[in-house]
Design an enzyme around this catalytic site. Structure first.
Site, PDB file in Angstrom:
ATOM      1  CD1 TRP A 189      46.190 -50.743  88.585  1.00  0.00           C
ATOM      2  CD2 TRP A 189      46.500 -52.267  90.186  1.00  0.00           C
ATOM      3  NE1 TRP A 189      46.181 -50.085  89.791  1.00  0.00           N
ATOM      4  CE2 TRP A 189      46.379 -50.998  90.793  1.00  0.00           C
ATOM      5  CE3 TRP A 189      46.706 -53.383  91.009  1.00  0.00           C
ATOM      6  CZ2 TRP A 189      46.443 -50.810  92.169  1.00  0.00           C
ATOM      7  CZ3 TRP A 189      46.763 -53.188  92.389  1.00  0.00           C
ATOM      8  CH2 TRP A 189      46.632 -51.926  92.952  1.00  0.00           C
ATOM      9  CG  ASN A 190      41.964 -54.782  91.631  1.00  0.00           C
ATOM     10  OD1 ASN A 190      41.561 -54.534  90.489  1.00  0.00           O
ATOM     11  ND2 ASN A 190      41.175 -54.676  92.683  1.00  0.00           N
ATOM     12  CE  LYS A 242      42.340 -47.733  80.371  1.00  0.00           C
ATOM     13  NZ  LYS A 242      43.385 -48.639  80.948  1.00  0.00           N
ATOM     14  CD  GLU A 279      46.598 -48.965  80.169  1.00  0.00           C
ATOM     15  OE1 GLU A 279      46.271 -48.891  81.376  1.00  0.00           O
ATOM     16  OE2 GLU A 279      45.784 -48.756  79.239  1.00  0.00           O
ATOM     17  N   GLY A 325      37.469 -48.801  89.338  1.00  0.00           N
ATOM     18  CA  GLY A 325      38.720 -48.158  89.749  1.00  0.00           C
ATOM     19  C   GLY A 325      38.483 -47.241  90.924  1.00  0.00           C
ATOM     20  CB  SER A 326      40.626 -44.669  92.428  1.00  0.00           C
ATOM     21  OG  SER A 326      40.853 -43.801  91.352  1.00  0.00           O
ATOM     22  CD  GLU A 362      33.514 -52.399  91.626  1.00  0.00           C
ATOM     23  OE1 GLU A 362      33.782 -51.736  92.671  1.00  0.00           O
ATOM     24  OE2 GLU A 362      34.260 -53.247  91.165  1.00  0.00           O
ATOM     25  CG  LEU A 363      33.542 -45.527  91.501  1.00  0.00           C
ATOM     26  CD1 LEU A 363      33.161 -44.070  91.680  1.00  0.00           C
ATOM     27  CD2 LEU A 363      34.467 -45.686  90.309  1.00  0.00           C
ATOM     28  CB  CYS A 402      37.037 -52.568  95.242  1.00  0.00           C
ATOM     29  SG  CYS A 402      36.192 -53.932  94.450  1.00  0.00           S
ATOM     30  CD  GLU A 420      39.746 -48.338  97.548  1.00  0.00           C
ATOM     31  OE1 GLU A 420      39.813 -47.471  96.660  1.00  0.00           O
ATOM     32  OE2 GLU A 420      39.166 -49.424  97.397  1.00  0.00           O
TER      33      GLU A 420
HETATM   34  P1  NAD Z   1      44.493 -44.464  89.773  1.00  0.00           P
HETATM   35  O1  NAD Z   1      43.388 -43.900  90.558  1.00  0.00           O
HETATM   36  O2  NAD Z   1      45.297 -43.547  88.928  1.00  0.00           O
HETATM   37  O3  NAD Z   1      43.978 -45.613  88.783  1.00  0.00           O
HETATM   38  C1  NAD Z   1      42.959 -46.523  89.088  1.00  0.00           C
HETATM   39  C2  NAD Z   1      42.552 -47.211  87.776  1.00  0.00           C
HETATM   40  O4  NAD Z   1      41.933 -46.267  86.924  1.00  0.00           O
HETATM   41  C3  NAD Z   1      43.717 -47.762  86.962  1.00  0.00           C
HETATM   42  O5  NAD Z   1      43.323 -48.994  86.391  1.00  0.00           O
HETATM   43  C4  NAD Z   1      43.955 -46.701  85.874  1.00  0.00           C
HETATM   44  O6  NAD Z   1      44.478 -47.246  84.691  1.00  0.00           O
HETATM   45  C5  NAD Z   1      42.580 -46.188  85.651  1.00  0.00           C
HETATM   46  N1  NAD Z   1      42.552 -44.786  85.235  1.00  0.00           N
HETATM   47  C6  NAD Z   1      43.235 -43.758  85.780  1.00  0.00           C
HETATM   48  N2  NAD Z   1      42.931 -42.606  85.155  1.00  0.00           N
HETATM   49  C7  NAD Z   1      42.037 -42.912  84.175  1.00  0.00           C
HETATM   50  C8  NAD Z   1      41.336 -42.147  83.199  1.00  0.00           C
HETATM   51  N3  NAD Z   1      41.459 -40.818  83.127  1.00  0.00           N
HETATM   52  N4  NAD Z   1      40.517 -42.803  82.365  1.00  0.00           N
HETATM   53  C9  NAD Z   1      40.341 -44.144  82.441  1.00  0.00           C
HETATM   54  N5  NAD Z   1      40.960 -44.913  83.362  1.00  0.00           N
HETATM   55  C10 NAD Z   1      41.794 -44.305  84.220  1.00  0.00           C
HETATM   56  O7  NAD Z   1      45.496 -45.111  90.780  1.00  0.00           O
HETATM   57  P2  NAD Z   1      46.252 -46.494  90.883  1.00  0.00           P
HETATM   58  O8  NAD Z   1      47.532 -46.200  91.581  1.00  0.00           O
HETATM   59  O9  NAD Z   1      46.331 -47.261  89.606  1.00  0.00           O
HETATM   60  O10 NAD Z   1      45.300 -47.276  91.836  1.00  0.00           O
HETATM   61  C11 NAD Z   1      45.203 -46.780  93.149  1.00  0.00           C
HETATM   62  C12 NAD Z   1      43.821 -46.630  93.604  1.00  0.00           C
HETATM   63  O11 NAD Z   1      42.860 -47.089  92.669  1.00  0.00           O
HETATM   64  C13 NAD Z   1      43.624 -47.490  94.821  1.00  0.00           C
HETATM   65  O12 NAD Z   1      43.956 -46.765  95.963  1.00  0.00           O
HETATM   66  C14 NAD Z   1      42.207 -47.855  94.767  1.00  0.00           C
HETATM   67  O13 NAD Z   1      41.485 -46.862  95.447  1.00  0.00           O
HETATM   68  C15 NAD Z   1      41.810 -47.737  93.339  1.00  0.00           C
HETATM   69  N6  NAD Z   1      41.525 -49.001  92.676  1.00  0.00           N
HETATM   70  C16 NAD Z   1      40.288 -49.518  92.830  1.00  0.00           C
HETATM   71  C17 NAD Z   1      39.966 -50.706  92.222  1.00  0.00           C
HETATM   72  C18 NAD Z   1      38.605 -51.320  92.378  1.00  0.00           C
HETATM   73  O14 NAD Z   1      38.457 -52.501  92.132  1.00  0.00           O
HETATM   74  N7  NAD Z   1      37.587 -50.550  92.742  1.00  0.00           N
HETATM   75  C19 NAD Z   1      40.911 -51.363  91.451  1.00  0.00           C
HETATM   76  C20 NAD Z   1      42.177 -50.792  91.288  1.00  0.00           C
HETATM   77  C21 NAD Z   1      42.466 -49.591  91.906  1.00  0.00           C
END
Ligand code: NAD
Length: 476
Positions: free
Chosen positions: A148-149, A172, A175, A225-226, A247-248, A281, A378
């Site tokens: 989402w960022n 995907k 959301e 993502g995370s 890409e985490l 990130c 993070e």
């Molecule tokens: P989160 O860890 O639940 O989600 C991170 C992302 O992963 C979201 O876009 C979410 O939709 C997706 N996601 C979650 N579970 C999934 C699954 N089982 N299958 C596929 N996609 C899934 O937490 P959050 O509150 O949305 O974000 C917080 C953390 O996410 C942050 O602290 C940061 O570490 C990380 N983050 C990293 C990036 C990046 O560019 N690397 C971007 C956004 C968030």
């Protein structure tokens, strides 16, 4: 203000569904729209469409693929203002950052468009009558998951990379911030991409990823993502023998050495940390500052943080917007309280702004205890954490102490310091004397827990392809 109609895109058609979830404006907590969620049938339709799209697209001349990508890039730019406003509305970034995100997406597509024609193979020296060729081929249907960022720039990397390499894709999108992915897919649709080559779904992330990764038709998974979610998806990929690009997250170190103008670097650091309200990130987070310039740096960073113009809306003078969701707000409050409770000195910010929306100021904490949660997790928000160091050995050891290894930064005029850092810092990128760690023409990705695979650069399409060794003899 314009916000697009939200739909799924499957097999060349936009479609709605009976199920949906509200999309929230982080500026004030109001509901912007309802987002349709994909059911099992929608996912299966998307996969069938993507398999059909792949057969067509892999057989398309790379020069033609290049042109489709170029047209998609131009379409984005033509609608830059409208798209930028929608990014402000659902993500909360400033209009200046949103306009820049559209420009970045445009540039990334153009880079990958050119790379479509440079997916070279190799001829290996062989005996007379024998041809030994290494050829590169698109893997097939890609399942991509984006956060989402950067709702536009992040999916752009994956869609442009996949399509340039000759793959089709099921994206995907995020959301909570769906407008960027919708704008991107629309740009490709209007560029004339064949039906089924690009598909877009939204829904329950865990349901979609577990369903798609298990399908034999999906040949590559790419996720941004995370770290915890990345590890979970990587293990699913392992079970189903799927290659993956991960890409985490990161918690990027910044080493500020004693030979720089600490006041200037303090000001630059505040601006860099404010980008996307720290929800990046590669955001600079752990500042390791030489003791000789430490006080000057902290004073300058604190003053620049307090002087930032923070707010909501479309004012082009804004330097930082609200956080994207309530989770980040609670995280910032908890991480600040934890750091102060362990002895950190609060220099600027630290408290929520107002009681509507998710605004939190740029928070500067000095004399950071190494065991504070924000120093090891993070933070993913507007927190700058400053620690005093006395030697380069100490700075490098502390920079490398975490399991993250995405981006790193350093400020020094000394060649010997820069050389040591470029050799010893454990991260996918190192920016020296500036804060930009992503360029379309440079490979981007992490080491250690920050993931694997690269996006962008001359290496960016490799992950979307496989190598075939062809050994052809003239006669049996
Ligand atoms: P989160 O860890 O639940 O989600 C991170 C992302 O992963 C979201 O876009 C979410 O939709 C997706 N996601 C979650 N579970 C999934 C699954 N089982 N299958 C596929 N996609 C899934 O937490 P959050 O509150 O949305 O974000 C917080 C953390 O996410 C942050 O602290 C940061 O570490 C990380 N983050 C990293 C990036 C990046 O560019 N690397 C971007 C956004 C968030």
């Amino acid at each position: 203000m314009h916000y697009p109609e939200l739909k799924l895109f499957i097999g060349g058609q936009w479609r709605g569904t009976a199920r949906g979830e509200p999309v929230i404006n982080p500026a004030d907590g109001s509901i912007l729209a309802t987002l349709p969620h994909a059911g099992r049938q929608d996912l299966d339709d998307a996969l069938a469409a993507a398999e059909k799209g792949f057969r067509l697209w892999r057989a398309t001349d790379p020069a033609e693929r290049e042109q489709v990508l170029q047209r998609a890039a131009a379409n984005l730019l033509a609608r830059r203002e409208e798209i930028a406003v929608s990014l402000v509305l659902d993500q909360g970034k400033t209009i200046k950052e949103a306009r820049n995100e559209v420009r970045v997406a445009h540039d990334r597509i153009l880079w990958d468009a050119g790379e479509a024609r440079r997916l070279y193979g190799r001829i290996v020296p062989a005996a007379p009558g024998m041809r030994k060729m290494v050829t590169r081929h698109p893997l097939g249907v890609v399942a991509a998951f984006t956060p989402w960022n950067y709702p536009l720039a992040s999916p752009t990397r994956k869609v442009a990379g996949a399509l340039a390499a000759g793959c089709s894709i099921i994206l995907k999108g995020a959301e909570e911030t769906p407008a960027g992915a919708i704008a991107l897919v629309r740009a490709f649709q209007e560029a004339g991409v064949p039906d089924g080559v690009v598909n877009l779904v939204f829904g329950k992330p865990a349901d979609i990823s577990s369903h798609l990764i298990a399908q034999s038709g999906v040949r590559l998974v790419t996720f941004t993502g995370s770290v915890p979610v990345g590890k979970h998806l990587a293990s699913l990929c392992g079970q189903h023998m799927k290659p993956a690009i991960m890409e985490l997250g990161g918690n990027s170190p910044v080493i500020v050495w004693d030979d720089v103008d600490a006041e200037l670097v303090g000001t630059l650091s505040a601006r860099a940390k404010a980008r996307n309200a720290g929800q990046v990130c590669v955001a600079p987070t752990r500042f390791f500052v030489h003791e000789r310039v430490y006080d000057q740096f902290v004073d300058s960073l604190g003053a620049a943080a307090e002087a930032l113009k923070i707010g909501t809306g479309l004012d082009p003078a804004l330097e930082m917007g609200p956080l994207a969701n309530e989770r980040r707000l609670s995280a910032m409050q908890a991480l600040t309280a934890d750091a102060v409770g362990r002895g950190a000195r609060l220099v600027a910010g630290g408290r929520r702004m107002g009681d509507r929306g998710f605004q939190f100021p740029l928070t500067v904490l000095a004399d950071m205890p190494a065991d504070a949660r924000a120093m090891v997790e993070e933070p993913f928000g507007p927190m700058a954490l400053v620690s005093r160091v006395t030697s380069l050995d100490e700075a490098i050891a502390r920079a490398n102490a975490l399991e993250f290894g995405l981006a790193a930064y350093a400020f020094t005029d000394r060649a010997s310091v820069a050389t040591r850092l470029s050799e010893e810092i454990e991260s996918g990128s190192l920016a020296i004397n500036h804060f930009n760690s992503t360029y379309p023409d440079m490979p981007f990705g992490g080491v250690k827990d920050s993931g694997y695979g690269r996006e962008g650069g001359a290496e960016g399409l490799e992950g979307y392809t496989f190598l075939k060794s062809v050994m052809q003899q003239a006669k049996p």
